[in-house]
Design a protein around this motif. Sequence first.
Motif, PDB file in Angstrom:
ATOM      1  N   ILE A 109       9.058  24.464   5.883  1.00  0.00           N
ATOM      2  CA  ILE A 109       8.381  22.987   4.412  1.00  0.00           C
ATOM      3  C   ILE A 109       7.329  22.899   4.471  1.00  0.00           C
ATOM      4  N   ASN A 110       6.787  22.761   3.784  1.00  0.00           N
ATOM      5  CA  ASN A 110       4.499  21.879   4.020  1.00  0.00           C
ATOM      6  C   ASN A 110       5.326  20.930   2.359  1.00  0.00           C
ATOM      7  N   ILE A 111       4.967  19.815   2.366  1.00  0.00           N
ATOM      8  CA  ILE A 111       5.207  18.939   1.517  1.00  0.00           C
ATOM      9  C   ILE A 111       3.758  17.874   1.596  1.00  0.00           C
ATOM     10  N   LYS A 112       2.955  18.331   0.990  1.00  0.00           N
ATOM     11  CA  LYS A 112       1.269  17.739   0.939  1.00  0.00           C
ATOM     12  C   LYS A 112       0.880  16.353   0.231  1.00  0.00           C
ATOM     13  N   ASN A 113       0.573  15.527   0.250  1.00  0.00           N
ATOM     14  CA  ASN A 113       0.134  14.812  -0.184  1.00  0.00           C
ATOM     15  C   ASN A 113       0.789  14.071  -1.741  1.00  0.00           C
ATOM     16  N   SER A 114       2.091  13.916  -0.984  1.00  0.00           N
ATOM     17  CA  SER A 114       2.811  13.833  -2.254  1.00  0.00           C
ATOM     18  C   SER A 114       3.544  12.251  -2.592  1.00  0.00           C
ATOM     19  N   ASN A 115       3.512  12.129  -3.646  1.00  0.00           N
ATOM     20  CA  ASN A 115       4.009  10.773  -3.916  1.00  0.00           C
ATOM     21  C   ASN A 115       5.481   9.679  -4.448  1.00  0.00           C
ATOM     22  N   ALA A 116       6.509   9.711  -4.223  1.00  0.00           N
ATOM     23  CA  ALA A 116       7.549   8.938  -4.533  1.00  0.00           C
ATOM     24  C   ALA A 116       8.018   7.745  -4.987  1.00  0.00           C
ATOM     25  N   PRO A 117       7.818   7.334  -6.669  1.00  0.00           N
ATOM     26  CA  PRO A 117       8.037   5.779  -6.755  1.00  0.00           C
ATOM     27  C   PRO A 117       9.228   5.406  -6.258  1.00  0.00           C
ATOM     28  N   LEU A 118       9.267   4.250  -6.082  1.00  0.00           N
ATOM     29  CA  LEU A 118      10.407   2.945  -5.476  1.00  0.00           C
ATOM     30  C   LEU A 118      11.058   2.298  -6.490  1.00  0.00           C
ATOM     31  N   SER A 119      11.977   2.123  -6.637  1.00  0.00           N
ATOM     32  CA  SER A 119      11.930   0.394  -7.990  1.00  0.00           C
ATOM     33  C   SER A 119      12.144  -0.570  -7.501  1.00  0.00           C
ATOM     34  N   GLU A 120      11.870  -1.977  -8.417  1.00  0.00           N
ATOM     35  CA  GLU A 120      11.285  -2.830  -7.843  1.00  0.00           C
ATOM     36  C   GLU A 120      12.615  -3.613  -7.755  1.00  0.00           C
ATOM     37  N   ASP A 121      14.210  -3.338  -7.354  1.00  0.00           N
ATOM     38  CA  ASP A 121      15.027  -3.562  -6.933  1.00  0.00           C
ATOM     39  C   ASP A 121      14.678  -3.541  -5.273  1.00  0.00           C
ATOM     40  N   VAL A 122      14.355  -2.139  -4.836  1.00  0.00           N
ATOM     41  CA  VAL A 122      14.367  -1.621  -3.416  1.00  0.00           C
ATOM     42  C   VAL A 122      13.095  -2.584  -3.142  1.00  0.00           C
ATOM     43  N   ILE A 123      12.288  -2.679  -3.734  1.00  0.00           N
ATOM     44  CA  ILE A 123      11.163  -3.525  -3.065  1.00  0.00           C
ATOM     45  C   ILE A 123      11.856  -4.227  -2.871  1.00  0.00           C
ATOM     46  N   LYS A 124      12.168  -5.278  -3.391  1.00  0.00           N
ATOM     47  CA  LYS A 124      12.784  -6.772  -3.217  1.00  0.00           C
ATOM     48  C   LYS A 124      13.184  -6.716  -2.464  1.00  0.00           C
ATOM     49  N   GLN A 125      14.300  -5.699  -1.662  1.00  0.00           N
ATOM     50  CA  GLN A 125      15.149  -5.585  -0.685  1.00  0.00           C
ATOM     51  C   GLN A 125      14.113  -6.132   0.301  1.00  0.00           C
ATOM     52  N   VAL A 126      13.371  -5.631   0.896  1.00  0.00           N
ATOM     53  CA  VAL A 126      12.810  -5.387   1.728  1.00  0.00           C
ATOM     54  C   VAL A 126      11.925  -7.028   2.431  1.00  0.00           C
ATOM     55  N   PRO A 127      12.415  -7.264   3.431  1.00  0.00           N
ATOM     56  CA  PRO A 127      12.359  -8.807   3.655  1.00  0.00           C
ATOM     57  C   PRO A 127      10.748  -8.919   3.786  1.00  0.00           C
ATOM     58  N   GLY A 128       9.693 -10.030   3.410  1.00  0.00           N
ATOM     59  CA  GLY A 128       8.456 -10.307   4.076  1.00  0.00           C
ATOM     60  C   GLY A 128       8.198 -10.227   4.654  1.00  0.00           C
ATOM     61  N   ILE A 129       9.078 -10.504   6.343  1.00  0.00           N
ATOM     62  CA  ILE A 129       8.484 -11.113   7.333  1.00  0.00           C
ATOM     63  C   ILE A 129       7.906  -9.228   7.832  1.00  0.00           C
ATOM     64  N   ALA A 130       9.171  -7.941   7.611  1.00  0.00           N
ATOM     65  CA  ALA A 130       8.586  -6.815   7.989  1.00  0.00           C
ATOM     66  C   ALA A 130       6.882  -6.607   7.735  1.00  0.00           C
ATOM     67  N   TYR A 131       6.354  -7.061   6.528  1.00  0.00           N
ATOM     68  CA  TYR A 131       5.107  -7.105   6.379  1.00  0.00           C
ATOM     69  C   TYR A 131       3.876  -7.992   7.196  1.00  0.00           C
ATOM     70  N   THR A 132       4.134  -8.427   7.825  1.00  0.00           N
ATOM     71  CA  THR A 132       3.898  -9.983   8.069  1.00  0.00           C
ATOM     72  C   THR A 132       4.258 -10.179  10.362  1.00  0.00           C
ATOM     73  N   VAL A 133       4.432  -9.738  10.743  1.00  0.00           N
ATOM     74  CA  VAL A 133       4.909  -9.998  12.350  1.00  0.00           C
ATOM     75  C   VAL A 133       4.140  -8.910  12.578  1.00  0.00           C
ATOM     76  N   PRO A 134       3.532  -8.832  14.199  1.00  0.00           N
ATOM     77  CA  PRO A 134       2.764  -7.917  14.467  1.00  0.00           C
ATOM     78  C   PRO A 134       4.106  -6.972  15.592  1.00  0.00           C
TER      79      PRO A 134
END
Length: 733
Positions: A109-134
Amino acid sequence: MHFSNVIPSSLLLLLPALIPSTSADRLLQSTALSACMKNPKFSASRFNVLFTPDDAIVHFNVTGNSLISGNVTAALDVFAYGYKAVSTDLNPCDSEDLAGLCPMNTGPINIKNSNAPLSEDVIKQVPGIAYTVPDLDGKVRIYINDSSTNEPLACLEAVLSNGKTVYQPAVGWSTAVIAGIGLVASAITSGLGHSNTAAHVAANALSLFGYFQAQAFIGMSSVHLPPIVSAWTQNFQWSMGIVRVGFLQRLCTWYQRATGGTPTDLFTTLATTSVQVQKRSLGSVEHLAKRAFHTLGKRTNNEMTNAENLEVITIRGIERVGFKAKIDSTNIFMTGYTFFIIFIIFVIAIVAIFKGVVEALVKSGRMKNDKFQDFRNGWTTVLKGILFRCVLIGFPQMVVLCFWELTKRDSAAEVVLAIFTIITMLMILGWATFKVWRIAQRSISMHKNPAYILYSDPVSLNKWGFLYVQFKATAYYFIAPILLYLLIKGLFIALVQGSGKAQAVALVIIEAALLIALSVMRPYMDKKTNAFNISIAAINFISALFLLIFSNIFNQPGLVTGVMGVVFFVFNAVFALVLLLMVLVASIYALVSKNPDTRYQPMRDDRGSFIKSQTNLATTELDALGATARGDGKHATPTRRNIDDDDDESFSSGARGQVHAEKAQESGYYGAGSALSQAPSTTTYQSAGGFGGSASPAPPYSNSQYSGYNSRGPVNRGATASPSPFQRGVGYD
């Protein structure tokens, strides 16, 4: 240079080093994939996934092999600090970019430079701390199921990163430079005659260095550490000699091959094998690399997957530290050993160059003749003391690396080198400790306190003082418990790499024992130095408790472990910053102040009264006076006279003392009424440690006349005096 102008500029250089790298872009990414079930039907040799919430797109590149045929669905779970933040289902048939997986076919299997959109509801589930704490403690787990029977076909797991980390080379360089500044400042101030300042700065610098090594020990333990803890402790691995230099790695590899070893080739064959750190269960595996490694030879902790013969190297502890530093596991010992030797050679070169520069400045008239005169006259003795101090600094490092090498046996020559090195260091430090004990016992026997000879003999002070100047005079022996503490702690780190829980429990007990001993005995020279070292011992004990929690001995939820990892980093980072600032301020003050001794209170054991310049004692009369005061004259007992015969240059040596005493008696130097003409056991020493005669005034910083060294006034050392050697003099009550 004004002191007030130095501190702000130094802080500007220091503070950014302790701030982790940050990025303005919010992202989550992973560069490694592993199986979280036995006999998976899908394996990946390449896996790169990037999620950017601002555009709600997942970017990925995957190269792998599939044994699955038919339509499948995927269930995706995202965990952050043990908490399931996202849970969603994916169907390859619903995305054009994943059309090649609908249906899924056996084969590559060889998948190169592929993109997949995520819904806004899924994105909101990720807590902000996941992007900020080292050093995000997060992972994504994907279950591939048969769409018709819902049978699980594969379980894949990827570790997530947000691009931020507390592992910064600038932190390591800053801490190393500041610790080095402290040691250099103490050496310079000692050469200028500010012994009190030199003792304080050196004691704090060595304690700071010990704290760095304690943090490195945490990182070297085989306990699975939260990512932020592993990254933080990696900043201090320089104190163990774990520093990557390209040509040095080639030299270590050559030496191992030349001596019959088989070096690993970890960082040049990133193609076929996955390098992992074993966690608490099969379903929780953290990748430390994209790919790795043909073989680790005789290393016994390797594990193999069953998919396409993909080899998985499981590493932990010291090997994990080496991998993060990009050092092959078979080069770790030689890297640390080589840096220790380089450090010794560098110190010798610096001392020799300094001696040459000072002599040149004096001869050219650019420096006064009395500057660094003691160092110039006895620089070889000073160099011996400095080298002994270097051995003490490198002792924890070599205990861990040498004993660890005995379990790995990378080559026969390296094993011999490890045995020879550790035995030599143990003998050197053991002999030095025994020498200090003998000198102190002689001083107690002759002068009723241990401080007299320990501090009044410049040769003993310069050569052996590194073991006892940081302690009060009555606690001269405390270096022995410290060395035992370092030895036992290093043995557990080196020899118990197979059991993280055993290491964690042992470290808690060891650190608790040291903390109790320091808190009860308070062996250091004054209150501030005791507080400094007790604080370090307390933080080390708390860190050991955290390590016990990280070992999962309490079976706590993953969220607790993740949060405790962040707390560990925060309180250690703050504490390290405070220690660094204290040592930096003290070092700069010692270097720029005209009289730095005014910053410190005189020692209660009155060591300042005993410390005498070799220059001032160069004359025959004063040399004889000092020898007679120590009982090295004609009537001294053979045991006392020969106790230091192995140090010919020491004026506490019996042979030299006897010669000078005979000359002094022949010249009639001592009058009949002189106190120093009495027997040593009944001598009443006057103001300046017994070297001034009865007419010498008392030092301005003491209200004692040093008659018997009692702050309450003269004490008669006759038959009615107390026999206890520890009840005499200031600081001995």
